[in-house]
Scaffold this motif. Structure first.
Motif, PDB file in Angstrom:
ATOM      1  N   ASP A  55     -11.940  -3.781 -47.408  1.00  0.00           N
ATOM      2  CA  ASP A  55     -11.392  -2.955 -46.326  1.00  0.00           C
ATOM      3  C   ASP A  55     -12.016  -3.326 -44.978  1.00  0.00           C
ATOM      4  O   ASP A  55     -11.383  -3.209 -43.936  1.00  0.00           O
ATOM      5  N   GLU A  56     -13.275  -3.775 -45.023  1.00  0.00           N
ATOM      6  CA  GLU A  56     -14.001  -4.182 -43.815  1.00  0.00           C
ATOM      7  C   GLU A  56     -13.785  -5.671 -43.522  1.00  0.00           C
ATOM      8  O   GLU A  56     -14.350  -6.209 -42.579  1.00  0.00           O
ATOM      9  N   ALA A  57     -13.014  -6.369 -44.354  1.00  0.00           N
ATOM     10  CA  ALA A  57     -12.703  -7.802 -44.245  1.00  0.00           C
ATOM     11  C   ALA A  57     -13.904  -8.699 -44.504  1.00  0.00           C
ATOM     12  O   ALA A  57     -13.893  -9.879 -44.179  1.00  0.00           O
ATOM     13  N   VAL A  58     -14.955  -8.164 -45.117  1.00  0.00           N
ATOM     14  CA  VAL A  58     -16.139  -8.969 -45.440  1.00  0.00           C
ATOM     15  C   VAL A  58     -15.857  -9.856 -46.646  1.00  0.00           C
ATOM     16  O   VAL A  58     -16.372 -10.964 -46.736  1.00  0.00           O
ATOM     17  N   GLU A  81     -18.560   0.104 -60.489  1.00  0.00           N
ATOM     18  CA  GLU A  81     -19.307   0.276 -59.244  1.00  0.00           C
ATOM     19  C   GLU A  81     -19.114  -0.961 -58.353  1.00  0.00           C
ATOM     20  O   GLU A  81     -18.876  -0.834 -57.143  1.00  0.00           O
ATOM     21  N   ALA A  82     -19.193  -2.127 -58.949  1.00  0.00           N
ATOM     22  CA  ALA A  82     -19.003  -3.368 -58.196  1.00  0.00           C
ATOM     23  C   ALA A  82     -17.597  -3.440 -57.612  1.00  0.00           C
ATOM     24  O   ALA A  82     -17.414  -3.846 -56.464  1.00  0.00           O
ATOM     25  N   ARG A  83     -16.603  -3.042 -58.387  1.00  0.00           N
ATOM     26  CA  ARG A  83     -15.220  -3.066 -57.922  1.00  0.00           C
ATOM     27  C   ARG A  83     -15.049  -2.159 -56.703  1.00  0.00           C
ATOM     28  O   ARG A  83     -14.383  -2.527 -55.725  1.00  0.00           O
ATOM     29  N   LYS A  84     -15.668  -0.973 -56.730  1.00  0.00           N
ATOM     30  CA  LYS A  84     -15.596  -0.057 -55.580  1.00  0.00           C
ATOM     31  C   LYS A  84     -16.251  -0.670 -54.350  1.00  0.00           C
ATOM     32  O   LYS A  84     -15.717  -0.597 -53.247  1.00  0.00           O
ATOM     33  N   ILE A  85     -17.421  -1.277 -54.551  1.00  0.00           N
ATOM     34  CA  ILE A  85     -18.123  -1.916 -53.436  1.00  0.00           C
ATOM     35  C   ILE A  85     -17.276  -3.051 -52.865  1.00  0.00           C
ATOM     36  O   ILE A  85     -17.094  -3.155 -51.650  1.00  0.00           O
ATOM     37  N   LEU A  86     -16.758  -3.894 -53.741  1.00  0.00           N
ATOM     38  CA  LEU A  86     -15.935  -5.012 -53.294  1.00  0.00           C
ATOM     39  C   LEU A  86     -14.682  -4.535 -52.565  1.00  0.00           C
ATOM     40  O   LEU A  86     -14.284  -5.127 -51.557  1.00  0.00           O
ATOM     41  N   LYS A  92     -19.354 -11.269 -38.072  1.00  0.00           N
ATOM     42  CA  LYS A  92     -19.637 -10.856 -36.690  1.00  0.00           C
ATOM     43  C   LYS A  92     -18.863  -9.578 -36.336  1.00  0.00           C
ATOM     44  O   LYS A  92     -19.437  -8.621 -35.820  1.00  0.00           O
ATOM     45  N   THR A  93     -17.588  -9.554 -36.668  1.00  0.00           N
ATOM     46  CA  THR A  93     -16.762  -8.374 -36.389  1.00  0.00           C
ATOM     47  C   THR A  93     -17.240  -7.176 -37.194  1.00  0.00           C
ATOM     48  O   THR A  93     -17.290  -6.051 -36.682  1.00  0.00           O
ATOM     49  N   PHE A  94     -17.609  -7.407 -38.441  1.00  0.00           N
ATOM     50  CA  PHE A  94     -18.128  -6.339 -39.297  1.00  0.00           C
ATOM     51  C   PHE A  94     -19.359  -5.696 -38.666  1.00  0.00           C
ATOM     52  O   PHE A  94     -19.460  -4.472 -38.556  1.00  0.00           O
ATOM     53  N   ILE A  95     -20.299  -6.518 -38.226  1.00  0.00           N
ATOM     54  CA  ILE A  95     -21.529  -6.008 -37.624  1.00  0.00           C
ATOM     55  C   ILE A  95     -21.221  -5.259 -36.332  1.00  0.00           C
ATOM     56  O   ILE A  95     -21.728  -4.153 -36.098  1.00  0.00           O
ATOM     57  N   TRP A 120     -13.387 -12.538 -56.029  1.00  0.00           N
ATOM     58  CA  TRP A 120     -13.608 -12.137 -54.641  1.00  0.00           C
ATOM     59  C   TRP A 120     -14.408 -13.244 -53.974  1.00  0.00           C
ATOM     60  O   TRP A 120     -15.288 -13.835 -54.583  1.00  0.00           O
ATOM     61  N   ARG A 121     -14.108 -13.492 -52.699  1.00  0.00           N
ATOM     62  CA  ARG A 121     -14.880 -14.495 -51.977  1.00  0.00           C
ATOM     63  C   ARG A 121     -15.323 -13.917 -50.636  1.00  0.00           C
ATOM     64  O   ARG A 121     -14.671 -13.037 -50.068  1.00  0.00           O
ATOM     65  N   LEU A 122     -16.431 -14.432 -50.167  1.00  0.00           N
ATOM     66  CA  LEU A 122     -17.012 -13.986 -48.914  1.00  0.00           C
ATOM     67  C   LEU A 122     -16.199 -14.531 -47.746  1.00  0.00           C
ATOM     68  O   LEU A 122     -15.778 -15.679 -47.761  1.00  0.00           O
ATOM     69  N   ASN A 123     -15.995 -13.688 -46.754  1.00  0.00           N
ATOM     70  CA  ASN A 123     -15.270 -14.069 -45.540  1.00  0.00           C
ATOM     71  C   ASN A 123     -16.291 -14.182 -44.403  1.00  0.00           C
ATOM     72  O   ASN A 123     -16.426 -13.277 -43.586  1.00  0.00           O
ATOM     73  N   LYS A 124     -17.033 -15.290 -44.372  1.00  0.00           N
ATOM     74  CA  LYS A 124     -18.112 -15.465 -43.394  1.00  0.00           C
ATOM     75  C   LYS A 124     -17.659 -15.281 -41.940  1.00  0.00           C
ATOM     76  O   LYS A 124     -18.383 -14.679 -41.160  1.00  0.00           O
TER      77      LYS A 124
END
Length: 183
Positions: free
Chosen positions: A70-73, A60-65, A99-102, A91-95
């Motif tokens: 895909d959203e570049a988050v 489930e986590a792998r699917k979410i990640l 803004k673009t994601f939102i 996996w690392r966060l793309n801070k």
């Protein structure tokens, strides 16, 4: 940069983080929020440790990640363990992408509301008084003007108050988009 400007920027960054967390929770539920918060606090998450650390099933986590990727988050990384030769996935966060994601999510929501408002304004709609589901004229006709869920009669439901509510929501989203674009 003055300390007041830094505080203002931090508040803006916190607002983006809070909005991202809400959107992710709406998309993926509590597991998505747990993953996002973990990444926020720790910078990265090793895929092999997700289940034990976060109490989220690894598939489930792998699917979410993957969807967040895909959203570049988030950004996937691979690290080779020097001792074992094993490749570890993390996996690392793309801070900077928050803004673009939102903005993308808000714009998609706005588009859906525009379509809904157009259907409400232009089409004849029918509603089931029992389950409150709404149907376009063609759908109502195809069902013989009976709700497919509970068999209740479908009645005409063009409601200017609904159109007004949708249009107010669109205006609020426009203001929010404008504010975020200026950040």
């Amino acid at each position: 940069m003055s300390s007041k400007s830094k505080q203002s920027m931090e508040l803006q960054d916190n607002d983006l983080i809070d909005m991202s967390a809400m959107i992710i929770e709406n998309m993926f539920g509590e597991p998505g929020r747990k993953i996002f918060e973990y990444l926020l606090k720790n910078g990265y998450i090793a895929e092999e440790r997700i289940a034990t650390t976060l109490d989220v099933r690894s598939n489930e986590a792998r699917k979410i990640l993957q969807k967040l990727s895909d959203e570049a988050v988030v950004i996937p990384d691979r690290v080779k363990d020097e001792e074992t030769g094993e490749v570890l996935h993390s996996w690392r966060l793309n801070k900077p992408a928050l803004k673009t994601f939102i903005l993308n999510r808000l714009k998609k929501t706005r588009e859906k509301l525009e379509v809904l408002a157009r259907h409400e304004r232009e089409g004849t709609l029918y509603i089931c008084k029992t389950c409150n589901r709404r149907y376009l004229l063609d759908e109502a006709y195809a069902y013989g003007f009976q709700c497919p869920n509970d068999g209740d009669l479908l009645v005409e439901a063009n409601n200017p108050a609904v159109v007004k509510l949708i249009e107010e929501s669109i205006k609020k989203i426009d203001v929010l988009i404008s504010m975020i674009e200026r950040m």
